[in-house]
Design an enzyme around this catalytic site. Sequence first.
Site, PDB file in Angstrom:
ATOM      1  N   CYS A  36       5.586  -5.441   0.620  1.00  0.00           N
ATOM      2  CA  CYS A  36       4.966  -4.314  -0.094  1.00  0.00           C
ATOM      3  C   CYS A  36       4.435  -4.800  -1.447  1.00  0.00           C
ATOM      4  O   CYS A  36       3.349  -4.427  -1.881  1.00  0.00           O
ATOM      5  CB  CYS A  36       5.979  -3.197  -0.314  1.00  0.00           C
ATOM      6  N   HIS A  45       0.906  -4.415  -3.944  1.00  0.00           N
ATOM      7  CA  HIS A  45       0.975  -3.423  -5.016  1.00  0.00           C
ATOM      8  C   HIS A  45       1.596  -3.931  -6.319  1.00  0.00           C
ATOM      9  O   HIS A  45       1.605  -3.212  -7.308  1.00  0.00           O
ATOM     10  CB  HIS A  45       1.730  -2.204  -4.510  1.00  0.00           C
ATOM     11  N   ARG A 104       3.021   7.079   5.916  1.00  0.00           N
ATOM     12  CA  ARG A 104       2.235   6.037   5.238  1.00  0.00           C
ATOM     13  C   ARG A 104       2.973   4.703   5.284  1.00  0.00           C
ATOM     14  O   ARG A 104       2.342   3.647   5.475  1.00  0.00           O
ATOM     15  CB  ARG A 104       1.975   6.444   3.784  1.00  0.00           C
ATOM     16  N   CYS A 126       1.493   1.168   6.877  1.00  0.00           N
ATOM     17  CA  CYS A 126       1.491  -0.135   6.202  1.00  0.00           C
ATOM     18  C   CYS A 126       2.077  -1.214   7.111  1.00  0.00           C
ATOM     19  O   CYS A 126       1.573  -2.343   7.160  1.00  0.00           O
ATOM     20  CB  CYS A 126       2.290  -0.067   4.904  1.00  0.00           C
TER      21      CYS A 126
END
Length: 279
Positions: A193, A197, A236, A240
């Site tokens: 992740c 981000h 969501r 991903c």
Amino acid sequence: MTSTLKIIGAVYLLVIQVFAVQAGPEEDRRAFFDHYRTIYPDLPLDAYADGVYAIDQDARESWEAIEAFPPYELAIEKGKIAFDQPFKNGKAYADCFPHHNQGIAHLYPQWNAIKGKVITLALALNECREANGEASLPYSDSRIAELLAYMAESSRGKPVSIAIPENDPRALAAYEEGKRYYYQRRGQLNFACATCHVQNVGKQLRSEILSPSLGHTTHWPVYRLKWGEIGNLHRRFAECHEQIRAPKPAEQSSELRHLEYFLSFMSNGIPVNGPSTRK
């Protein structure tokens, strides 16, 4: 120049990971904010509730045009109707959430010491149903997203306030598991992740600009234009996983609840502005 930025980004991510292993939750949160403040020095904490639209002006203008006539308004209305609808035993969701009129979405997910687990708001809604003799709703069901939309709207403007009880090591363990999951690489693309981000925030991946982790949980549920409907945060998360070609945990699994716990704590102090619209 591009290769140099990639190296710097990779080194910074490694530094954050090493620091995170040694730090406590509050130190983690400050390190997160300091990282983004280095990249966006003029962006106030509150602005991160807008996600990518806080860092890209062109995208923000299109988003604001959509938000002028929000496509999720019907979901809020349906959620309120469902929330007020009595169960067969005469009780309703309000009996499980007596303070819902004051807004409670900003307080979730919560650690429940009696049950020994993280309780997300979606999970709490189904537990309420089960306690009143009703069948639980599938987490992919639009009815859950509509209830969440109504409850999020009631909390708009309230700062995210997630607690990790210091007197319960199980709560800290759940938080740490969520943090590890955030930094763990997985899937055929070998992405975490944080790859998108944290390390590559603000950069473009195909046609998408990568949003900062701060504020990621503040605007859900979301009406996504590509979905054509409103959906919840765990949907969501699943998407991903698909994008990096990794097995996806079930919605409301412990992995995803702990991930939400970690991310929500990172967003403490940022106001809730859900439901919202995203591409």
